[in-house]
Write a protein that holds these residues in place. Structure first.
Motif, PDB file in Angstrom:
ATOM      1  N   GLN A   1      11.903  -0.058  11.404  1.00 24.76           N
ATOM      2  CA  GLN A   1      10.879  -0.708  10.971  1.00 24.76           C
ATOM      3  C   GLN A   1      10.850  -2.208  10.846  1.00 24.76           C
ATOM      4  OE1 GLN A   1       7.593   0.571  10.120  1.00 24.76           O
ATOM      5  NE2 GLN A   1       8.713   2.243  11.219  1.00 24.76           N
ATOM      6  N   CYS A   2      12.032  -2.649  11.334  1.00 23.07           N
ATOM      7  CA  CYS A   2      12.320  -4.197  11.536  1.00 23.07           C
ATOM      8  C   CYS A   2      11.202  -4.965  12.071  1.00 23.07           C
ATOM      9  CB  CYS A   2      13.736  -4.547  11.930  1.00 23.07           C
ATOM     10  SG  CYS A   2      14.827  -4.203  10.412  1.00 23.07           S
ATOM     11  N   HIS A   3      10.324  -5.784  11.686  1.00 23.67           N
ATOM     12  CA  HIS A   3       9.483  -6.737  12.809  1.00 23.67           C
ATOM     13  C   HIS A   3       8.332  -5.809  13.255  1.00 23.67           C
ATOM     14  CE1 HIS A   3      13.226  -9.741  13.265  1.00 23.67           C
ATOM     15  NE2 HIS A   3      13.210  -9.310  12.233  1.00 23.67           N
ATOM     16  N   VAL A   4       7.931  -4.680  12.886  1.00 27.15           N
ATOM     17  CA  VAL A   4       7.050  -3.878  13.302  1.00 27.15           C
ATOM     18  C   VAL A   4       5.697  -4.223  12.782  1.00 27.15           C
ATOM     19  CG1 VAL A   4       8.672  -2.438  14.344  1.00 27.15           C
ATOM     20  CG2 VAL A   4       7.451  -1.844  12.240  1.00 27.15           C
ATOM     21  N   VAL A   5       4.613  -3.679  13.483  1.00 23.31           N
ATOM     22  CA  VAL A   5       3.143  -3.717  12.609  1.00 23.31           C
ATOM     23  C   VAL A   5       3.233  -2.470  11.764  1.00 23.31           C
ATOM     24  CG1 VAL A   5       0.756  -2.968  13.102  1.00 23.31           C
ATOM     25  CG2 VAL A   5       1.987  -4.702  14.434  1.00 23.31           C
ATOM     26  N   ASP A   6       2.669  -2.700  10.608  1.00 19.51           N
ATOM     27  CA  ASP A   6       2.607  -1.612   9.509  1.00 19.51           C
ATOM     28  C   ASP A   6       4.159  -1.250   9.043  1.00 19.51           C
ATOM     29  OD1 ASP A   6      -0.109  -1.607   9.690  1.00 19.51           O
ATOM     30  OD2 ASP A   6      -0.114   0.239  11.045  1.00 19.51           O
ATOM     31  N   GLU A   7       4.981  -2.001   8.700  1.00 18.69           N
ATOM     32  CA  GLU A   7       6.221  -2.020   8.351  1.00 18.69           C
ATOM     33  C   GLU A   7       6.109  -1.068   7.103  1.00 18.69           C
ATOM     34  OE1 GLU A   7       9.848  -4.840   6.778  1.00 18.69           O
ATOM     35  OE2 GLU A   7       8.133  -5.690   7.735  1.00 18.69           O
ATOM     36  N   TRP A   8       7.077  -0.124   6.943  1.00 21.78           N
ATOM     37  CA  TRP A   8       6.888   0.603   5.637  1.00 21.78           C
ATOM     38  C   TRP A   8       8.650   0.804   5.223  1.00 21.78           C
ATOM     39  CZ3 TRP A   8       9.788   5.302   6.238  1.00 21.78           C
ATOM     40  CH2 TRP A   8       9.585   5.673   7.546  1.00 21.78           C
ATOM     41  N   CYS A   9       8.603   1.223   4.053  1.00 21.57           N
ATOM     42  CA  CYS A   9      10.033   1.632   3.341  1.00 21.57           C
ATOM     43  C   CYS A   9       9.653   2.996   2.660  1.00 21.57           C
ATOM     44  CB  CYS A   9      10.549   0.626   2.525  1.00 21.57           C
ATOM     45  SG  CYS A   9      11.993   1.151   1.696  1.00 21.57           S
ATOM     46  N   SER A  10      10.619   3.757   2.675  1.00 19.82           N
ATOM     47  CA  SER A  10      10.556   5.038   2.205  1.00 19.82           C
ATOM     48  C   SER A  10      10.777   4.815   0.623  1.00 19.82           C
ATOM     49  CB  SER A  10      11.511   6.154   2.623  1.00 19.82           C
ATOM     50  OG  SER A  10      11.799   7.194   1.661  1.00 19.82           O
ATOM     51  N   LEU A  11       9.808   5.254  -0.415  1.00 19.97           N
ATOM     52  CA  LEU A  11       9.924   5.148  -1.711  1.00 19.97           C
ATOM     53  C   LEU A  11      11.164   6.218  -2.162  1.00 19.97           C
ATOM     54  CD1 LEU A  11       6.388   5.289  -2.883  1.00 19.97           C
ATOM     55  CD2 LEU A  11       7.974   3.225  -2.928  1.00 19.97           C
ATOM     56  N   SER A  12      11.624   7.160  -1.677  1.00 19.34           N
ATOM     57  CA  SER A  12      12.578   8.223  -2.093  1.00 19.34           C
ATOM     58  C   SER A  12      13.807   7.121  -1.839  1.00 19.34           C
ATOM     59  CB  SER A  12      12.389   9.387  -1.560  1.00 19.34           C
ATOM     60  OG  SER A  12      12.281   9.301  -0.024  1.00 19.34           O
ATOM     61  N   ARG A  13      13.880   6.799  -0.653  1.00 20.06           N
ATOM     62  CA  ARG A  13      15.212   5.880  -0.221  1.00 20.06           C
ATOM     63  C   ARG A  13      15.234   4.751  -1.174  1.00 20.06           C
ATOM     64  NH1 ARG A  13      17.445   8.226   4.147  1.00 20.06           N
ATOM     65  NH2 ARG A  13      16.067   8.878   5.921  1.00 20.06           N
ATOM     66  N   LEU A  14      14.080   4.133  -1.650  1.00 16.43           N
ATOM     67  CA  LEU A  14      14.214   2.982  -2.433  1.00 16.43           C
ATOM     68  C   LEU A  14      14.825   3.294  -3.884  1.00 16.43           C
ATOM     69  CD1 LEU A  14      13.443   0.041  -3.079  1.00 16.43           C
ATOM     70  CD2 LEU A  14      11.194   1.023  -3.856  1.00 16.43           C
TER      71      LEU A  14
ATOM     72  N   GLU B   1       0.973  -1.317   0.152  1.00 17.09           N
ATOM     73  CA  GLU B   1       0.168  -0.131  -0.070  1.00 17.09           C
ATOM     74  C   GLU B   1       1.018   1.257   0.047  1.00 17.09           C
ATOM     75  OE1 GLU B   1      -3.158   0.358  -0.023  1.00 17.09           O
ATOM     76  OE2 GLU B   1      -3.832  -1.682   0.063  1.00 17.09           O
ATOM     77  N   ILE B   2       0.453   2.246  -0.623  1.00 14.06           N
ATOM     78  CA  ILE B   2       1.180   3.262  -0.969  1.00 14.06           C
ATOM     79  C   ILE B   2       0.566   4.339   0.138  1.00 14.06           C
ATOM     80  CG2 ILE B   2       2.101   5.203  -2.287  1.00 14.06           C
ATOM     81  CD1 ILE B   2       3.327   2.702  -3.108  1.00 14.06           C
ATOM     82  N   ASP B   3       1.415   5.066   0.966  1.00 15.51           N
ATOM     83  CA  ASP B   3       0.967   6.251   1.757  1.00 15.51           C
ATOM     84  C   ASP B   3       1.780   7.253   1.804  1.00 15.51           C
ATOM     85  OD1 ASP B   3      -0.268   7.709   3.766  1.00 15.51           O
ATOM     86  OD2 ASP B   3       0.454   6.379   5.481  1.00 15.51           O
ATOM     87  N   GLY B   4       1.898   8.354   0.816  1.00 10.16           N
ATOM     88  CA  GLY B   4       2.615   9.343   0.492  1.00 10.16           C
ATOM     89  C   GLY B   4       3.980   8.711   0.311  1.00 10.16           C
ATOM     90  N   ASP B   5       4.941   8.932   0.996  1.00  3.63           N
ATOM     91  CA  ASP B   5       6.538   8.526   0.399  1.00  3.63           C
ATOM     92  C   ASP B   5       6.370   7.112   0.945  1.00  3.63           C
ATOM     93  OD1 ASP B   5       9.086   8.711  -0.570  1.00  3.63           O
ATOM     94  OD2 ASP B   5       9.528   8.845   1.283  1.00  3.63           O
ATOM     95  N   ARG B   6       5.686   6.567   1.550  1.00  2.00           N
ATOM     96  CA  ARG B   6       5.785   5.248   2.328  1.00  2.00           C
ATOM     97  C   ARG B   6       5.390   4.125   1.505  1.00  2.00           C
ATOM     98  NH1 ARG B   6       4.998   6.479   8.802  1.00  2.00           N
ATOM     99  NH2 ARG B   6       6.540   7.793   9.097  1.00  2.00           N
TER     100      ARG B   6
END
Length: 377
Positions: free
Chosen positions: A342-355, A92-97
């Motif tokens: 964000q390792c092992h947490v609920v609602d884990e996300w990655c920054s799209l700009s960092r990707l 799921e995309i949430d802004g930059d996440r």
């Protein structure tokens, strides 16, 4: 995703859609295989266990040169869907996440490197050799890496681990010593506890003592060894004095303090009636700050306008605990787009700009490897 025009965001979403919790890594390895084969690499698949595929891919040229190796794991920790605000296995995309299980740990690192390698291979150049090692079972103690057939990999060269560092240079990480502690008691009727010996109570006292121990050894730069009582179980039913109990302990280790003294410390705390045995023993990883791979990554970060200073050693372990020695690596760094917290947490996300940033960093690093400066070797 079209393997002819790889996109890191689409590839990451495709990988997240595959449930690789304690299994299923073979499907993710097959997705990666398509990108790698189109990039001209020779792909070898090896099942560690049924359905738990691992992948080693190498450039065909030059066959006798130590390669730059990228490694990442394809498994994730579990996710309880009812605790999440979205489906953990649908990006799921949430802004930059970009939200989903494995977004940071560490399917984003895998996706970014595969895309960077595809771009790098599409440009004419004299290749020094590149290798990709994608593993299963990292989250349960680097079991997949330990079971990787030795004859599949090429040795030497740099080792790049795409674990989450928010694209910061991390040249070291702690190790892990996981121990199983067992207590044995004497069963009796629950109404006459004095007639038995309660194994759960005995081990609970040990658990509290381990938890309360504050003077674990430390090392400058790495900090202290840490101890976590991860699980504890025992007994058969409420009206029976339990005759057995088991505790699993997670020690995060540092280079200056070997496993055996730490194991002995645990035995001393537990006492002679408690059995102590190894589950996992993964050494720390530490690359000198003047190593060529560190210099190369610093140059790449500076060229991208990012902070090039090495960060403190990571608290987590990686497959490098196994692969650095197995590959006889000339140096190891951890560098990935995921967020460490964000390792092992609920609602884990990655920054799209960092990707996207990681794709550029890996691409630059591959170019520096294939066209090395005189001081990098």
């Amino acid at each position: 995703m079209d393997a002819h025009e790889p996109d890191a965001r689409a590839l990451l979403s495709e990988l997240i859609a595959l449930d690789t919790v304690g299994g299923g890594e073979g499907a993710a390895a097959s997705v990666a295989s398509g990108v790698l084969e189109h990039s001209g690499l020779r792909v070898h698949m090896a099942d560690w266990e049924p359905g738990r595929g691992q992948l080693v891919a190498t450039t065909p040229e030059p066959a006798d040169s130590p390669p730059l190796t990228f490694t990442g794991h394809l498994d994730t920790v579990p996710a309880t869907a009812r605790d999440w605000h979205s489906d953990p296995w649908r990006a799921e995309i949430d802004g930059d996440r970009l939200v989903g299980r494995g977004a940071s740990d560490m399917k984003s690192g895998v996706a970014a490197f595969l895309v960077a390698l595809r771009r790098h291979r599409a440009r004419p150049h004299r290749c020094r050799g590149v290798q990709v090692v994608l593993t299963a079972g990292e989250e349960t103690g680097a079991e997949g890496a330990a079971g990787l057939p030795a004859d599949l990999v090429r040795t030497g060269g740099w080792l790049i681990v795409g674990e989450p560092t928010a694209n910061r240079l991390v040249p070291a990480h702690k190790g892990a010593l996981w121990l199983r502690l067992r207590a044995h008691g004497v069963p009796a009727h629950g109404s006459a506890p004095e007639a038995g010996r309660n194994a759960v109570v005995a081990l609970a006292r040990v658990a509290a003592a381990l938890h309360d121990t504050a003077d674990w050894p430390a090392q400058d730069g790495f900090g202290a060894v840490t101890a976590n009582v991860g699980t504890m179980s025992g007994g058969t039913q409420v009206n029976v004095v339990p005759d057995a109990a088991e505790l699993l302990l997670d020690l995060r280790t540092v280079p200056a303090h070997a496993a055996e003294p730490l194991r002995a410390r645990v035995r001393a705390i537990a006492g002679p009636e408690i059995e102590v045995a190894d589950l996992v023993n993964l050494p720390p990883v530490s690359t000198p700050p003047d190593a060529p791979v560190v210099t190369a990554v610093r140059e790449v970060l500076r060229a991208a306008g990012l902070d090039d200073q090495p960060s403190a050693p990571a608290r987590f372990f990686t497959d490098a605990s196994i692969l650095a020695e197995r590959l006889d690596a000339a140096g190891t760094v951890v560098l990935g787009p995921g967020e460490p917290e964000q390792c092992h947490v609920v609602d884990e996300w990655c920054s799209l700009s960092r990707l996207d940033q990681a794709v550029d960093l890996y691409d630059r690093l591959l170019d520096s490897w294939c066209s090395p400066s005189p001081n990098l070797g």
